[in-house]
Motif scaffolding. Structure first.
Motif: not given
Length: 523
Positions: A160-174
């Motif tokens: 259960p504690d394994w990572p399922f996904n990495l969602i990258y947030s929309s950043g304003t810079t970088g």
């Protein structure tokens, strides 16, 4: 196997296999003229997982997918999970540099792309194997990369504690921040979804991109409960209605701007939408008048979710049951705690009836919370708030208050709040006033620097069809409706507001456009 609220943890790949055994010929995925039943989906997921294992991928590794929605996109996502990997779905609308940085940040072992992304010339990390989902020439074709039909992967027992996904947030810079969501967090979404009628007979029509958490919170429960997902890779209101007529969906997830475009079609009432049981919305402000229009003219329940990709607390508005609360985002979901904190991090008190003593930043906790931001412990810590008992909450950055019935009313993002002459101005208040004018089809208000006041509000307005009201006349009308400290210093007429692929108004672009326009020498 059918997941219920009381079931123990099940991982999604195991549920896919169970549905394939129980209902092999039932529809699982539809995209255009392509259809995949549960037997076919399970076999394709096996081939993907086995091929990844052949390449040396191990549990805990990461793959990235950057492409338009397709059946193979879903199969690759599920195949990576079956091999024990996590998936980083990347937005094709990002710049080439951002995509390369995100893949590098995720330590992606494989990158699955399509023709559009391939043409961008992204400098992907050298160690990442590139595979083309649509079998192009520039990268390795998926059909050539996959092991032959019938190949199965070595079993992986997913925790259960394994990572399922990495969602990258929309950043304003970088580089945007990678939000790590676990299998347990996704399982919490699956459990909650049983309340909303997700079952083996569910048909979910999806018209938002697969890299978005907005989409995944509907796609994953549909598949977990054995339903069918109909993919609409590119939203257009007429095409959406045609798909609804053809496939008779029971569920859909749309962002507010999509509802707006659908309801604005002159022929909307000519379409039979009686198959819909549940319609969902999230990701952007959903204005009360638009909710009321959907309730009046579109059959089925309307449910608005308020929350974050990072997880924490979710509020749910059952709009069809609470037509007098359409100006709110609802009440905390079962098992979710929502609190408000002031500038000093102290909790804003609430009355026994549920009303808050004032406004504050919204924080929340629940079984569905991110593990943290990938490789960014300082950013993770900044997103957390702990109560007096040491319990962890996620900060939203939104400012709101609870009404006398415990429904949450949002004001604005804290970063979007305008401080003018020492007074707090909420852009949403001014936007609500603007939308009352018959000449206004859409509006956004931002704060811009002011030598006199520190900041001052500026409005950007899309005029309604058939209206020719001038910018200055609209500004004067608004300023006559609001308090002195709220008055607009400028109003600009625009053809459309800049939005992200999931419908959020990009206020940073409006601020930048205003700054560039005012910096230019006047003729």
């Amino acid at each position: 196997m059918n997941a219920t609220l009381n079931d123990r943890f099940h991982d999604l790949p195991s549920l896919v296999a169970a549905h394939a055994r129980a209902r092999p010929a039932a529809r699982a995925l539809v995209c255009g003229d392509e259809l995949l039943d549960w037997r076919g989906l399970d076999a394709r997921v096996d081939r993907v997982a086995a091929s990844l294992q052949r390449d040396g991928l191990r549990p805990g590794d990461v793959i990235a997918v950057c492409a338009a929605s397709s059946i193979d996109y879903v199969a690759v996502f599920l195949g990576a999970l079956r091999a024990g990997a996590a998936v980083a779905p990347l937005a094709p609308g990002s710049t080439a540099a951002q995509l390369a940085d995100m893949a590098r940040d995720a330590d992606a072992r494989h990158v699955f792309i399509d023709a559009g992304v391939d043409a961008m010339g992204v400098p992907w990390p050298a160690e990442a194997r590139r595979v083309r989902l649509d079998d192009g020439d520039a990268a390795e074709a998926l059909s050539a990369w996959l092991l032959p039909p019938g190949r199965r992967p070595a079993p992986v027992a997913i925790e259960p504690d394994w990572p399922f996904n990495l969602i990258y947030s929309s950043g304003t810079t970088g580089t945007p921040k990678g939000i790590v969501q676990s299998h347990a967090m996704r399982w919490a979404h699956v459990q909650r979804a049983a309340t909303w009628g997700y079952a083996a007979d569910a048909v979910t029509l999806i018209a938002t991109p697969l890299y978005s958490n907005t989409t995944l919170v509907s796609v994953i429960p549909t598949l977990a409960h054995g339903g069918c997902v109909v993919l609409c890779p590119k939203f257009e209101a007429g095409a959406y209605l045609a798909l609804a007529h053809r496939h008779r969906p029971t569920h859909t997830m749309l962002v507010p701007v999509q509802y707006q475009r659908l309801m604005a079609r002159p022929d909307f009432g000519q379409h039979d939408l009686s198959s819909f049981r549940f319609k969902f919305s999230t990701s952007a402000p959903f204005h009360a008048a638009l909710k009321a229009d959907v309730l009046a003219r579109w059959p089925g329940a309307l449910i608005e979710f308020y929350g974050m990709t990072e997880g924490g607390g979710t509020c749910i508005l059952l709009a069809h049951l609470h037509p007098d609360k359409l100006h709110t985002v609802g009440q905390p979901a079962e098992g979710h705690e929502i609190r408000l904190i002031d500038e000093a991090g102290r909790e804003v008190p609430r009355t026994p009836g549920g009303a808050s003593a004032g406004s504050g930043e919204v924080v929340g906790r629940s079984p569905a919370m991110m593990t943290g931001y990938h490789k960014q412990p300082a950013q993770t810590a900044a997103a957390e708030w702990f109560d007096g008992e040491g319990r962890r909450y996620i900060r939203t950055g939104d400012v709101g208050r609870f009404d006398e019935d415990g429904f949450l009313i949002l004001h604005d993002r804290r970063k979007d709040m305008i401080i003018s002459g020492g007074f707090n101005i909420y852009p949403s208040d001014l936007e609500a006033v603007l939308r009352r004018h018959p000449a206004v089809a859409d509006a956004a208000v931002v704060g811009v620097p002011s030598a006199e006041w520190g900041e001052t509000p500026v409005a950007f307005v899309v005029r309604a069809a058939g209206h020719a009201d001038g910018a200055e006349a609209l500004r004067e009308w608004v300023n006559a409706q609001v308090g002195k400290t709220q008055r607009l210093s400028a109003l600009r007429l625009v053809g459309e507001l800049p939005r992200s692929p999931i419908g959020k108004v990009l206020k940073r672009e409006l601020r930048q456009a205003f700054a560039e326009a005012t910096a230019r020498p006047q003729p």
